[in-house]
Design an enzyme around this catalytic site. Structure first.
Site, PDB file in Angstrom:
ATOM      1  N   GLY A   5     -18.980  40.153 -24.108  1.00 21.74           N
ATOM      2  CA  GLY A   5     -19.748  40.173 -25.348  1.00 21.74           C
ATOM      3  C   GLY A   5     -20.268  41.563 -25.648  1.00 21.74           C
ATOM      4  CB  ALA A   6     -19.473  44.719 -24.168  1.00 14.57           C
ATOM      5  CB  SER A   8     -21.710  43.615 -31.762  1.00 13.46           C
ATOM      6  OG  SER A   8     -21.735  42.239 -31.431  1.00 13.46           O
ATOM      7  N   GLY A   9     -24.275  44.386 -30.408  1.00 13.95           N
ATOM      8  CA  GLY A   9     -25.563  43.904 -29.929  1.00 13.95           C
ATOM      9  C   GLY A   9     -25.958  44.347 -28.539  1.00 13.95           C
ATOM     10  N   GLY A  11     -24.803  43.544 -25.558  1.00 14.45           N
ATOM     11  CA  GLY A  11     -23.722  43.951 -24.668  1.00 14.45           C
ATOM     12  C   GLY A  11     -23.248  45.355 -24.926  1.00 14.45           C
ATOM     13  CB  SER A 131     -32.019  32.216 -24.981  1.00 10.56           C
ATOM     14  OG  SER A 131     -32.923  32.130 -26.079  1.00 10.56           O
ATOM     15  CE1 TYR A 157     -27.606  31.012 -28.091  1.00  4.20           C
ATOM     16  CE2 TYR A 157     -29.931  30.432 -28.172  1.00  4.20           C
ATOM     17  CZ  TYR A 157     -28.936  31.350 -27.912  1.00  4.20           C
ATOM     18  OH  TYR A 157     -29.268  32.612 -27.474  1.00  4.20           O
TER      19      TYR A 157
END
Length: 266
Positions: A5-6, A8-9, A11, A131, A157
């Site tokens: 998940g790197a 964007s954001g 990551g 989370s 989620y």
């Protein structure tokens, strides 16, 4: 260091920081265009070995298996696996493997990847992005398909993030030679969400955490001396924090581990 998940954001911020420290970074993303842009940023920041990249869609367990094969072919040692990929969906759907897609991409895919890389991770660590929105109420380890009639985006989620915390705790019990931690990255300014209201909130709310701050936390968990961290723990900031009390049940963690193992055919 493998960061999923790197593209964007959080990551991307973590991968960029780790590369700037001179670490060998492997960037994993799903979207080819975003992955290309992310690699340009990570390469520009790198002060050590050339960063590497792999593409995989975590809604497909076969793609996760192919990713693991490529990583195993390329790297004889993997010091850190940062399971950061995941998100929230706008509607119920099953994956090609027959699982509810939120749980599949946020839990089953990293669970599978970690198992496939497990031998290379001996003496290393696993960092799972969880989370504060975790809630085990919607998590039934015996039902990984879900019911479209009762499905909700936030409920799915939250259940998947509870699964991340349970996986972390059980990995610490079963794999004492691998340091396993989970963390809450903060409420991060991003493109998170599936509806216009949620997306606007995650872009405009004044108290949001920057991806860089959240990425720095992931980087700390990936690189801090092992004796400064507690294996199996859930972190909020730099502090060990108790998650929902129901997640402290080893029987629930073991139950989820066993059904997840069966689901991914290990």
């Amino acid at each position: 260091m493998v960061v999923t998940g790197a593209s964007s954001g959080v990551g991307l911020a973590a991968a960029t920081e780790l590369a700037s420290r001179g670490d060998q970074v492997v960037v994993v993303g799903r979207d080819p265009g975003r992955l290309q842009a992310a690699m340009a940023a990570v390469r520009a920041a790198a002060t050590g070995p050339e960063p590497d990249e792999f593409r995989a869609d975590f809604e497909s367990l076969d793609e996760v298996r192919r990713l693991a094969d490529r990583l195993l072919e390329t790297y004889p040692v993997i010091d850190v696996l940062a399971n950061n990929a995941g998100g929230m969906l706008g509607a119920y759907r099953k994956t090609v493997d027959g699982f509810e897609a939120t749980l599949a991409s946020n839990h089953l895919a990293p669970f599978l990847l970690t198992h496939l890389l497990r031998e290379r991770l001996r003496g290393g660590r696993v960092v799972n992005t969880a989370s504060r929105r975790h809630q085990p109420g919607g998590l039934d380890p015996d039902d990984l398909t879900g019911d479209p009639a009762s499905w909700g985006a936030w409920r799915a989620y939250a259940a998947s993030k509870a699964a991340n915390i349970l996986f972390t705790a059980e990995a610490a019990r079963r794999w004492p030679d691998v340091l396993s931690v989970a963390f809450h990255p903060g409420v991060v300014r991003s493109n998170f969400g599936v509806d216009p209201v949620t997306r606007f909130f995650y872009k405009a709310a004044p108290f949001l955490t920057t991806p860089e701050k959240a990425g720095a936390l992931l980087s700390w968990l990936a690189t801090a001396p092992a004796e400064e961290l507690r294996s199996g723990a859930y972190y909020v900031g730099h502090a060990v924090t108790a998650p929902d009390q129901r997640l402290a049940d080893p029987a629930l963690a073991s139950w989820l581990w066993e059904t997840s193992t069966k689901a991914i055919s290990l």
